[in-house]
Design an enzyme around this catalytic site. Structure first.
Site, PDB file in Angstrom:
ATOM      1  N   GLU A   1       0.976   3.879   1.773  1.00  0.00           N
ATOM      2  CA  GLU A   1       1.448   4.312   3.086  1.00  0.00           C
ATOM      3  C   GLU A   1       2.634   3.485   3.567  1.00  0.00           C
ATOM      4  O   GLU A   1       3.609   4.023   4.104  1.00  0.00           O
ATOM      5  CB  GLU A   1       0.334   4.206   4.134  1.00  0.00           C
TER       6      GLU A   1
ATOM      7  N   CYS B   1      -2.557  -0.157   7.421  1.00  0.00           N
ATOM      8  CA  CYS B   1      -1.756   1.061   7.319  1.00  0.00           C
ATOM      9  C   CYS B   1      -1.905   1.946   8.554  1.00  0.00           C
ATOM     10  O   CYS B   1      -0.927   2.554   9.002  1.00  0.00           O
ATOM     11  CB  CYS B   1      -2.128   1.823   6.057  1.00  0.00           C
TER      12      CYS B   1
ATOM     13  N   HIS C   1       0.859  -1.183   0.000  1.00  0.00           N
ATOM     14  CA  HIS C   1       0.000   0.000   0.000  1.00  0.00           C
ATOM     15  C   HIS C   1       0.895   1.234   0.000  1.00  0.00           C
ATOM     16  O   HIS C   1       2.021   1.206   0.513  1.00  0.00           O
ATOM     17  CB  HIS C   1      -0.880   0.030   1.256  1.00  0.00           C
TER      18      HIS C   1
ATOM     19  N   CYS D   1      -6.292   2.118   5.692  1.00  0.00           N
ATOM     20  CA  CYS D   1      -6.978   0.901   6.119  1.00  0.00           C
ATOM     21  C   CYS D   1      -6.428   0.473   7.484  1.00  0.00           C
ATOM     22  O   CYS D   1      -5.527   1.110   8.028  1.00  0.00           O
ATOM     23  CB  CYS D   1      -6.763  -0.201   5.086  1.00  0.00           C
TER      24      CYS D   1
END
Length: 152
Positions: free
Chosen positions: A58, A89, A56, A86
């Site tokens: 992040e 993260c 992801h 999410c």
């Protein structure tokens, strides 16, 4: 418009999100700023390219920031991301001790910084970053809407 101090950083994250989209991944971009406001980490979703569910934006940006900072502790750093993080993260941001999370679009389906869950502000945790939400929210939502319109 409010949160003007983060608009420039969010525009940089949006540029990164566009790169994710060009590579067939969900357009999310993230940057990490140090206490002087300098970019020390950046990333965009690379799950499809890397075949890695943890790639992801992040996570990519925080990994890069940790390397640049020579420490996994990202105190006095700010994570700027186009989409509400999410649970994975948000948890990683808490574990990194990041000081502030700034995000654009809310994620009603998987957001863990206030929408569906609020992982980062759980009072049971020893570290709770400041949260600034809705920065350039319309622009951040638009790039996601366009992507999903073309991929469904």
């Amino acid at each position: 418009m409010f949160n003007l101090e983060f608009n420039e950083a969010m525009r940089s994250a949006l540029d990164l999100a566009a790169k994710a989209s060009q590579q067939g991944d969900v357009p999310v971009g993230a940057i990490v700023l140090n206490s002087q406001g300098e970019v020390v980490g950046q990333g965009f979703n690379t799950r499809e390219i890397d075949n890695d569910p943890m790639s992801h934006a992040e996570i990519v940006a925080m990994r890069e920031a940790a390397i640049a900072s020579n420490s996994w502790r990202l105190d006095d750093h700010t994570l700027v991301v186009t989409l509400e993080p999410c649970t994975m993260c948000a948890g990683a941001a808490v574990q990194s001790r990041i000081s502030r999370i700034v995000f654009g679009a809310f994620d009603e389906k998987a957001g863990a910084v206030g929408s569906l869950w609020d992982v980062v502000r759980d009072r049971r945790l020893p570290h709770r970053p400041e949260v600034v939400s809705g920065v350039l929210a319309d622009e951040c939502s638009a790039i996601l809407s366009e992507f999903f319109k073309n991929h469904r």
